[in-house]
Design a protein around this motif. Structure first.
Motif, PDB file in Angstrom:
ATOM      1  N   GLU A  50       0.839  -1.192   0.000  1.00  0.00           N
ATOM      2  CA  GLU A  50       0.000   0.000   0.000  1.00  0.00           C
ATOM      3  C   GLU A  50       0.879   1.249   0.000  1.00  0.00           C
ATOM      4  O   GLU A  50       1.799   1.370   0.806  1.00  0.00           O
ATOM      5  CB  GLU A  50      -0.921   0.016   1.221  1.00  0.00           C
ATOM      6  N   LEU A  51       0.579   2.185  -0.907  1.00  0.00           N
ATOM      7  CA  LEU A  51       1.353   3.415  -1.031  1.00  0.00           C
ATOM      8  C   LEU A  51       0.409   4.605  -1.150  1.00  0.00           C
ATOM      9  O   LEU A  51      -0.677   4.491  -1.723  1.00  0.00           O
ATOM     10  CB  LEU A  51       2.259   3.358  -2.269  1.00  0.00           C
ATOM     11  N   SER A  52       0.843   5.751  -0.620  1.00  0.00           N
ATOM     12  CA  SER A  52       0.070   6.986  -0.697  1.00  0.00           C
ATOM     13  C   SER A  52       0.937   8.080  -1.305  1.00  0.00           C
ATOM     14  O   SER A  52       2.163   8.076  -1.151  1.00  0.00           O
ATOM     15  CB  SER A  52      -0.418   7.429   0.690  1.00  0.00           C
ATOM     16  N   ALA A  53       0.293   9.021  -1.998  1.00  0.00           N
ATOM     17  CA  ALA A  53       1.030  10.108  -2.638  1.00  0.00           C
ATOM     18  C   ALA A  53       0.121  11.313  -2.805  1.00  0.00           C
ATOM     19  O   ALA A  53      -1.098  11.234  -2.607  1.00  0.00           O
ATOM     20  CB  ALA A  53       1.579   9.665  -3.999  1.00  0.00           C
ATOM     21  N   CYS A  54       0.718  12.439  -3.187  1.00  0.00           N
ATOM     22  CA  CYS A  54      -0.006  13.661  -3.516  1.00  0.00           C
ATOM     23  C   CYS A  54       0.344  14.048  -4.952  1.00  0.00           C
ATOM     24  O   CYS A  54       1.492  13.884  -5.378  1.00  0.00           O
ATOM     25  CB  CYS A  54       0.379  14.802  -2.577  1.00  0.00           C
ATOM     26  N   GLY A  55      -0.628  14.570  -5.704  1.00  0.00           N
ATOM     27  CA  GLY A  55      -0.332  14.897  -7.094  1.00  0.00           C
ATOM     28  C   GLY A  55      -1.341  15.835  -7.706  1.00  0.00           C
ATOM     29  O   GLY A  55      -2.214  16.386  -7.029  1.00  0.00           O
ATOM     30  N   ARG A  56      -1.225  15.992  -9.040  1.00  0.00           N
ATOM     31  CA  ARG A  56      -2.107  16.910  -9.766  1.00  0.00           C
ATOM     32  C   ARG A  56      -2.099  16.575 -11.248  1.00  0.00           C
ATOM     33  O   ARG A  56      -1.221  15.858 -11.748  1.00  0.00           O
ATOM     34  CB  ARG A  56      -1.646  18.353  -9.583  1.00  0.00           C
ATOM     35  N   TYR A  57      -3.105  17.112 -11.952  1.00  0.00           N
ATOM     36  CA  TYR A  57      -3.125  17.032 -13.407  1.00  0.00           C
ATOM     37  C   TYR A  57      -2.159  18.071 -13.967  1.00  0.00           C
ATOM     38  O   TYR A  57      -2.019  19.169 -13.427  1.00  0.00           O
ATOM     39  CB  TYR A  57      -4.536  17.270 -13.941  1.00  0.00           C
ATOM     40  N   LEU A  58      -1.489  17.718 -15.050  1.00  0.00           N
ATOM     41  CA  LEU A  58      -0.468  18.583 -15.637  1.00  0.00           C
ATOM     42  C   LEU A  58      -1.044  19.411 -16.774  1.00  0.00           C
ATOM     43  O   LEU A  58      -2.027  19.039 -17.385  1.00  0.00           O
ATOM     44  CB  LEU A  58       0.692  17.730 -16.159  1.00  0.00           C
TER      45      LEU A  58
END
Length: 371
Positions: free
Chosen positions: A363-371
């Motif tokens: 299990e992994l968690s991350a933060c991101g956005r559309y480019l």
């Protein structure tokens, strides 16, 4: 990974919020009540988001038009239309309501989107089929609209009589203004990379405007008056440079950050230029997720601080529109994109999306956005 696996994964992620699960159990134990009567006048709703890949910064006062069309072939009538003003740069979340009375959800329907410049000229557009039984729409890619070329036929005019040339004094103020503009832009290349503390960013200057690619967002800046060098500002962010080897980045509620030219490009700009439309980063251990609108690969994972890379050519979108199933030889991944503020635990940057991924049994968690 099958659709059933993804449903299990969604359940596993939601199980973390045990308080809500307990509340659901408590409600389930209550005596059943008759459901309230349906509101016959309730409006139908479609919601989604649009984006484009081109490295073009739209003005803040750009507008997005969304039109729902009955494309059954009988009348092609407009069911709903909405104009959203001051949309700025992508992504463009939207919602459009329509009157479901007299609408057969089994008929063909299309959504037309047009992104307009402030002068009313279309810059990007898209037409896509939609299913009215699915109110949540996946990401819609907008394509550039080529400007129409007009052929102007001019009548041949008789040559005018030559007038004696008059030597006029040069406009010293105009020459000086031109020199100032040239000097201000001489210190920055059209596209330059900078290291500002922990932030590696790209600055793309186009005339009096500039696009600043930060890890957590893209910002459109405009040239401002400065005693020396160049100053770009907008949306609470400013970037100033008095010489080619140093600059300053000002962010809301933060002290000014000194910047130096970087020989390495911004990883967010580099992913966008390679065709990625979504990127996320996680910590402990460091990992990266990139989604591409192409084949080979569709999904790229960088794991364990860059020690390992996994590429996925087969990615299936979750029917509910909030996640993906990815498969490659020996690996399976379930991914959920959740639109909510997400703060990077290492550097404190706040992103608009939280990402949860189950890679095999990890299990992994991350933060991101559309480019």
């Amino acid at each position: 990974m099958s659709a059933g696996d993804l449903l299990w994964y969604n359940g596993a992620m939601n199980a973390r919020y045990f308080a809500f699960a307990a509340l659901a159990t408590l409600v389930a134990c209550q005596p059943a009540e008759d459901p309230p009567p349906e509101d016959e006048g309730a409006a139908g709703t479609l919601a989604g988001s649009a984006f484009y890949f081109e490295r073009i910064a739209m003005p803040e006062d750009a507008s997005l038009e969304v039109i729902l069309i009955d494309a059954s072939g009988r009348d092609d009538r407009i069911l709903a239309r909405r104009m959203i003003d001051d949309v700025g740069s992508p992504p463009y979340p939207f919602q459009i309501d329509y009157d479901p009375s007299g609408v057969d959800p089994n008929d063909a329907h299309e959504l037309w989107l047009t992104l307009y410049l402030p002068d009313g000229n279309p810059r990007f557009s898209a037409e896509t089929a939609v299913d009215l039984s699915q109110p949540e729409i996946r990401q819609i890619r907008l394509l550039a609209v080529e400007p129409e070329s007009e052929t102007v036929i001019e009548e041949e005019a008789e040559p005018a009589a030559a007038e004696p040339a008059i030597d006029e004094p040069a406009d010293e103020d105009a020459d000086e203004a031109q020199d100032i503009d040239t000097d201000r832009h001489a210190d920055l290349e059209a596209i330059s990379d900078w290291q500002c503390g922990d932030i590696r960013l790209e600055v793309a200057v186009d005339g009096s405007d500039a696009a600043l690619t930060l890890p957590w967002e893209d910002v459109v800046l405009r040239q401002q008056e400065a005693e020396a060098g160049i100053r770009l500002a907008g949306n609470g962010v400013s970037f100033s440079s008095q010489e080619a080897e140093s600059a300053s980045l000002d962010l809301p509620q933060e002290a000014a950050i000194n910047c130096q030219p970087s020989s390495l490009p911004s990883p967010w700009a580099m992913a966008r230029d390679a065709g990625a439309y979504f990127r996320a980063t996680g910590q402990e251990p460091g990992w990266v997720l990139e989604l591409y609108d192409r084949e080979d690969p569709v999904l790229r994972l960088e794991l364990d601080g860059g020690a390992h890379e996994l590429l996925f050519d087969t990615v299936i979108e979750d029917p509910d529109g909030d996640g993906y199933i990815a498969e490659s030889p020996g690996n399976q991944a379930g991914i959920i994109l959740i639109r909510e503020p997400c703060r990077d635990s290492m550097v404190g940057w706040e992103f608009p999306y939280r990402v949860e991924m189950l890679l095999n049994d990890r299990e992994l968690s991350a933060c991101g956005r559309y480019l």
